[in-house]
Scaffold this active site. Structure first.
Site, mmCIF file in Angstrom:
data_model
loop_
_atom_site.group_PDB
_atom_site.id
_atom_site.type_symbol
_atom_site.label_atom_id
_atom_site.label_comp_id
_atom_site.label_asym_id
_atom_site.label_seq_id
_atom_site.Cartn_x
_atom_site.Cartn_y
_atom_site.Cartn_z
ATOM 1 C CB CYS A 36 -0.956 -0.013 1.191
ATOM 2 S SG CYS A 36 -2.048 -1.450 1.168
ATOM 3 C CG PHE A 65 -0.072 -5.950 4.256
ATOM 4 C CD1 PHE A 65 -0.547 -5.227 5.331
ATOM 5 C CD2 PHE A 65 -0.959 -6.777 3.584
ATOM 6 C CE1 PHE A 65 -1.878 -5.316 5.731
ATOM 7 C CE2 PHE A 65 -2.297 -6.879 3.978
ATOM 8 C CZ PHE A 65 -2.752 -6.154 5.045
ATOM 9 C CG HIS A 110 -6.444 1.025 1.495
ATOM 10 N ND1 HIS A 110 -5.522 1.655 0.684
ATOM 11 C CD2 HIS A 110 -5.720 0.336 2.420
ATOM 12 C CE1 HIS A 110 -4.303 1.360 1.095
ATOM 13 N NE2 HIS A 110 -4.403 0.570 2.157
ATOM 14 C CE LYS A 150 -5.488 4.493 2.297
ATOM 15 N NZ LYS A 150 -4.569 5.633 2.488
ATOM 16 C CG HIS A 199 -1.766 4.361 5.394
ATOM 17 N ND1 HIS A 199 -1.761 4.228 4.021
ATOM 18 C CD2 HIS A 199 -1.863 3.107 5.895
ATOM 19 C CE1 HIS A 199 -1.851 2.936 3.707
ATOM 20 N NE2 HIS A 199 -1.919 2.241 4.827
ATOM 21 C CD GLU A 227 -1.446 7.724 9.386
ATOM 22 O OE1 GLU A 227 -0.997 8.509 8.522
ATOM 23 O OE2 GLU A 227 -2.419 6.959 9.175
#
Length: 413
Positions: A163, A399, A340, A335, A303, A314
């Site tokens: 991502c 990831f 996403h 998002k 994010h 975050e």
């Protein structure tokens, strides 16, 4: 002297609209692109919601004979690149093709083609596989086809960092221009992973929202009742240009890119570092690269995936790095509206940052209803905010512990 790099063109295919103008209009108005999945039967899936692109016709951008040779993720990349080139008013016939390059990120690539051909193989055997199977599926073909279609013979690469892919791609394109290896770069990300197998895989990880009821409410970053991310699809492409090159041709400049940082969590294959140390390092590296202080940042496009862990960690990372200034920051997760987009997320979020700076307007985080004591910053809840944005930071975390941060600045001669 490091060369200066500016953003001169924006193009996108997103769940809330194709083209920069429609995307931005819907983003600042808080319009959701989430709905029940229409592409396949979800009756056996715990997740039934996604952010599909519904207004896309590949024939508007690609010759009919070529469409069948491209996976959907590549079609998105071609369309967004064409829109970005048009937005930049860039005449590619006059561009030095050897100083015109492409870096595009994709976390998953041509999974739709992979699934279709796997099913054909199982039913009809190896002799019935399409000769285009491999060149449609491989993740570098977004960048490859963009290069072919727009005669970009300069640096050409693909970034695969889950991502974080698109943000890493923008950062690498920025460095290529800054260090003198090209004058113009097409960059960003593309993804088309709303498929039966991909959704099943993310469901098996229990990473996706299982929200029931109004689908537009499923993505709720930083809200106490968030329960997972909602998958989106699409592409976001930026035209980056060396400043003098842009000025000579009279280009419109949306923003300047001044800093890029990345890091690795070195912690877990999917779970972010609970101390937020990797995110802190990526953001701090971007600040050092830009040679600015943390107090200079006005806006962070987070994010903000709407998962319990990401949003908590975050927030922690932002508070650790920005200290008392964290409370003064405007932070939003777009998002909440787009879902996403995985490897393409940083592309459309880079566009959002550029337009926030250009318009002095910060898009909201929608569906923010119940505050979370562990997410206690200003997430621009539910309504866009008019504010001067001189510096904007965009975060993407993937990831494998991949972290990337880009800093955009209001252009000043």
């Amino acid at each position: 002297m490091k060369r200066r790099v500016v953003v001169t063109g924006l193009g996108c295919v997103t769940p809330i609209g194709t083209g920069k103008d429609k995307f931005w209009e819907n983003l600042v108005s808080g319009t959701s692109g989430l709905d029940y999945i229409s592409k396949f039967d979800t009756s056996e899936y715990p997740t039934k919601i996604a952010a599909e692109v519904k207004d896309f016709n590949p024939e508007d951008f690609i010759d009919k004979k070529d469409i069948k040779k491209m996976d959907r993720f590549t079609q998105f990349a071609i369309a967004s690149s064409k829109l970005a080139i048009e937005d930049a008013d860039l005449d590619i016939e006059k561009v030095d093709s050897e100083n015109f390059g492409v870096v595009i990120g994709s976390g998953i690539g041509g999974i739709e083609t992979f699934e279709e051909q796997s099913e054909r193989f199982a039913k009809r055997g190896p002799r019935r596989i399409s000769p285009f199977f491999i060149p449609m599926m491989i993740g570098n073909m977004g960048a490859g086809q963009v290069s072919i279609n727009f005669n970009a013979k300069g640096p050409n690469s693909t970034v695969v960092t889950a991502c974080a892919s698109a943000t890493n791609a923008i950062g690498e394109a920025f460095r290529i221009i800054r260090n003198g290896y090209a004058d113009i770069m097409i960059t960003g990300g593309t993804e088309a992973s709303i498929t039966p197998l991909a959704v099943a895989g993310f469901c098996a990880m229990k990473a996706m929202s299982t929200h029931e009821g109004d689908p537009t409410k499923a993505s709720r970053p930083f809200d106490k009742n968030r329960d997972g991310f909602v998958m989106g699809e699409g592409s976001g492409i930026l035209i980056l240009e060396e400043l003098d090159h842009a000025l000579k041709r009279g280009a419109r400049i949306y923003a300047e890119i001044v800093g890029y940082g990345m890091s690795g969590d070195a912690y877990h294959i999917t779970t972010p570092d609970p101390e937020g140390s990797g995110a802190v390092l990526a953001m701090d590296n971007a600040l050092k690269d830009a040679e600015i202080n943390y107090t200079d940042i006005d806006y962070i496009n987070a994010h903000g995936t709407s998962t319990p862990y990401n949003d908590k960690f975050e927030t922690l990372a932002i508070k650790k790095l920005f200290k008392e200034h964290a409370k003064s920051l405007l932070i939003s997760s777009t998002k909440s509206m787009t879902g996403h987009l995985l490897g393409a997320a940083g592309g459309i979020e880079g566009i959002a940052c550029s337009l926030s700076i250009y318009n002095d307007l910060v898009p909201p985080t929608i569906n923010y209803e119940t505050p979370d004591e562990e997410c206690d910053l200003n997430y621009v809840p539910n309504k866009a905010v008019k504010a001067e944005v001189k510096y904007a930071l965009s975060n993407s975390f993937g990831f494998g512990g991949h972290n990337a941060s880009i800093i955009f600045k209001k252009y000043e001669l």
